[in-house]
Motif scaffolding. Structure first.
Motif, PDB file in Angstrom:
ATOM      1  N   GLU A  32       0.781  -1.497   0.124  1.00  0.00           N
ATOM      2  CA  GLU A  32       0.093   0.211   0.401  1.00  0.00           C
ATOM      3  C   GLU A  32       0.994   1.071  -0.578  1.00  0.00           C
ATOM      4  O   GLU A  32       0.951   1.932  -0.880  1.00  0.00           O
ATOM      5  N   VAL A  33       1.855   1.115   0.757  1.00  0.00           N
ATOM      6  CA  VAL A  33       2.334   2.312   0.497  1.00  0.00           C
ATOM      7  C   VAL A  33       3.378   2.889  -0.154  1.00  0.00           C
ATOM      8  O   VAL A  33       3.957   3.702  -1.394  1.00  0.00           O
ATOM      9  N   ASP A  34       3.951   1.094  -1.086  1.00  0.00           N
ATOM     10  CA  ASP A  34       4.509   1.639  -2.066  1.00  0.00           C
ATOM     11  C   ASP A  34       3.961   2.393  -3.404  1.00  0.00           C
ATOM     12  O   ASP A  34       4.231   3.152  -4.477  1.00  0.00           O
ATOM     13  N   GLU A  35       2.530   1.394  -3.584  1.00  0.00           N
ATOM     14  CA  GLU A  35       1.844   2.457  -4.584  1.00  0.00           C
ATOM     15  C   GLU A  35       1.588   3.704  -4.377  1.00  0.00           C
ATOM     16  O   GLU A  35       1.378   4.707  -5.583  1.00  0.00           O
ATOM     17  N   ILE A  36       1.474   3.907  -2.867  1.00  0.00           N
ATOM     18  CA  ILE A  36       1.360   5.509  -2.859  1.00  0.00           C
ATOM     19  C   ILE A  36       3.028   6.149  -3.419  1.00  0.00           C
ATOM     20  O   ILE A  36       2.558   7.506  -4.265  1.00  0.00           O
ATOM     21  N   ALA A  37       3.117   5.485  -2.751  1.00  0.00           N
ATOM     22  CA  ALA A  37       4.849   6.170  -3.378  1.00  0.00           C
ATOM     23  C   ALA A  37       5.250   6.836  -4.681  1.00  0.00           C
ATOM     24  O   ALA A  37       5.996   7.574  -5.366  1.00  0.00           O
ATOM     25  N   TYR A 135       9.054   3.406   5.035  1.00  0.00           N
ATOM     26  CA  TYR A 135      10.125   3.182   4.167  1.00  0.00           C
ATOM     27  C   TYR A 135       9.714   4.490   3.174  1.00  0.00           C
ATOM     28  O   TYR A 135       9.984   5.614   2.796  1.00  0.00           O
ATOM     29  N   CYS A 153      11.760   0.927  -3.431  1.00  0.00           N
ATOM     30  CA  CYS A 153      11.422   0.865  -2.366  1.00  0.00           C
ATOM     31  C   CYS A 153      12.116   0.431  -0.976  1.00  0.00           C
ATOM     32  O   CYS A 153      12.363  -1.416  -1.708  1.00  0.00           O
ATOM     33  N   LEU A 189       8.091   7.827   4.325  1.00  0.00           N
ATOM     34  CA  LEU A 189       6.793   7.492   4.595  1.00  0.00           C
ATOM     35  C   LEU A 189       6.984   6.886   5.775  1.00  0.00           C
ATOM     36  O   LEU A 189       7.667   5.154   5.800  1.00  0.00           O
ATOM     37  N   LYS A 192       1.268   4.655   6.919  1.00  0.00           N
ATOM     38  CA  LYS A 192      -0.222   5.172   7.067  1.00  0.00           C
ATOM     39  C   LYS A 192       0.546   5.737   5.183  1.00  0.00           C
ATOM     40  O   LYS A 192      -0.402   6.196   4.470  1.00  0.00           O
ATOM     41  N   GLY A 193       1.775   6.072   4.396  1.00  0.00           N
ATOM     42  CA  GLY A 193       2.236   6.309   3.056  1.00  0.00           C
ATOM     43  C   GLY A 193       1.980   8.166   3.122  1.00  0.00           C
ATOM     44  O   GLY A 193       2.003   8.714   2.860  1.00  0.00           O
ATOM     45  N   GLU A 194       1.985   8.470   4.270  1.00  0.00           N
ATOM     46  CA  GLU A 194       2.721   9.802   4.495  1.00  0.00           C
ATOM     47  C   GLU A 194       3.787   9.980   4.940  1.00  0.00           C
ATOM     48  O   GLU A 194       4.942   9.505   5.503  1.00  0.00           O
TER      49      GLU A 194
END
Length: 358
Positions: A32-37, A135, A153, A189, A192-194
């Motif tokens: 999920e984080v990777d997709e945001i990043a 991340y 990542c 990140l 939460k991908g923040e």
């Protein structure tokens, strides 16, 4: 109560259309984080020979702002190009590169595009502690066998988050993520991908094999951008000074910087209901409805007769689907508007909102 600098609650909805970039394989990074990043990380091409990374952090009309490590773009004799996730190329002029702070390895780079790109959501780096998962993403350098930079990542844990003093270059956030050259300027990140940091240093920086990699906390950038410091008393600024600065940043649509300024005002005066209310409105505009409700709660706790805060909390609860809670808050706002007088505009707005919810 003087509401000269209070902000009416607004709702802004932004829709993004993103094309996924090509990535290298790394199964250890949170999906999920990777997709945001992938959507917020850009490649910074340097003279068609080298590269760094950057982060899309702001959109103002057709102008985008990229946050990166200053050492990526400090040589004015080189040619720099931003390459976005959809592989569009945007040559950068020198006047669009701005270093930040004194002795801090940060810079912002601006480019213009009619296309729509996602921008990073900021986290609070002050809350990051040793052992937290983080991340780091960015573009590794090309090699003879792979003659193009590849996105990647890496996951790891925080080793230290120094907040009492500034480490050389601002690299106060230390972690175990085994990054490689080319990823400097990329995002750090949280789960939460923040965005909580800007990567910029690895073992190769001082030629020591210590498994230590470092980034600059995002709150460092936010404080520089908002014109505040970690120790406001040094500059002699009061809570009211920061409050007015927050309002100014809000008017300029620098919402994240406004949050920093209001937070500083609250640190100095924790009983400033207006600061909580205004910060709640900024968070609401950024789409952080739960955060906005938390701030409205604090404003109401300090001032139980704060009509605007009930109004704002009612709108936020409505956006989250809490219709009964929204109606109760809006009814309380109407009651207080009628008792206090002089708020006909907001009285009508609250009444109209109740009718739509019933």
């Amino acid at each position: 109560m003087n509401y000269k600098y209070t902000i009416p609650t607004l709702f802004i909805f932004t829709f993004f259309t993103i094309i996924q970039p090509t990535t290298a394989k790394n199964l250890s990074c949170n999906k999920e984080v990777d997709e945001i990043a992938q959507k917020i990380t850009v490649l910074i091409d340097i003279n068609n020979k080298d590269n760094g990374s950057g982060i899309l952090i702001k959109q103002e009309g057709n102008t985008y702002t990229v946050l990166t490590a200053f050492h990526n773009v400090k040589n004015t004799s080189l040619k720099y190009t931003i390459i976005t996730p959809d592989e569009q190329r945007y040559p950068i002029q020198g006047e669009n590169i701005k270093p930040l702070g004194t002795g801090i390895d940060l810079a912002v780079v601006k480019f213009v595009s009619s296309k729509t790109y996602q921008v990073a959501k900021f986290g609070n780096s002050d809350l990051i502690k040793r052992g937290d998962n983080v991340y780091v993403t960015g573009f590794r350098l090309s090699t003879p066998s792979i003659p193009a930079p590849l996105y990647d990542c890496f996951d790891g844990q925080v080793s230290a988050n120094e907040r009492q003093r500034t480490i050389d270059g601002g690299y106060n956030l230390v972690y175990t993520n085994s990054t490689v050259k080319g990823m400097s300027g990329g995002p750090v990140l949280n789960p939460k991908g923040e965005l909580i940091g800007i990567h910029g240093r690895g073992d190769e920086y001082d030629n020591r094999d210590r498994d230590r990699f470092a980034g600059i906390p995002i709150n460092t950038y936010m404080r520089i951008a908002a014109g505040v410091t970690d120790k406001p008393s040094i500059r002699g600024l009061t809570a009211d000074d920061y409050f007015k600065l927050g309002f100014k940043k809000y008017e300029q649509k620098d919402y994240r910087e406004a949050i920093v300024a209001y937070t500083e005002a609250i640190k100095i005066n924790p009983n400033n209901a207006d600061a909580y209310y205004n910060r709640g409105n900024v968070r609401d505009d950024l789409g952080d409805k739960p955060g906005a409700i938390d701030d409205y709660n604090q404003a109401i706790k300090i001032n139980p007769n704060y009509a605007y805060a009930y109004h704002g909390r009612g709108n936020a609860r409505s956006a989250l689907g809490d219709k009964p809670g929204a109606i109760r808050d809006l009814q309380q706002a109407v009651k207080l508007y009628q008792q206090q007088g002089g708020n006909e505009k907001w009285l009508r707005a609250a009444q109209d909102r109740i009718r739509k919810l019933q």
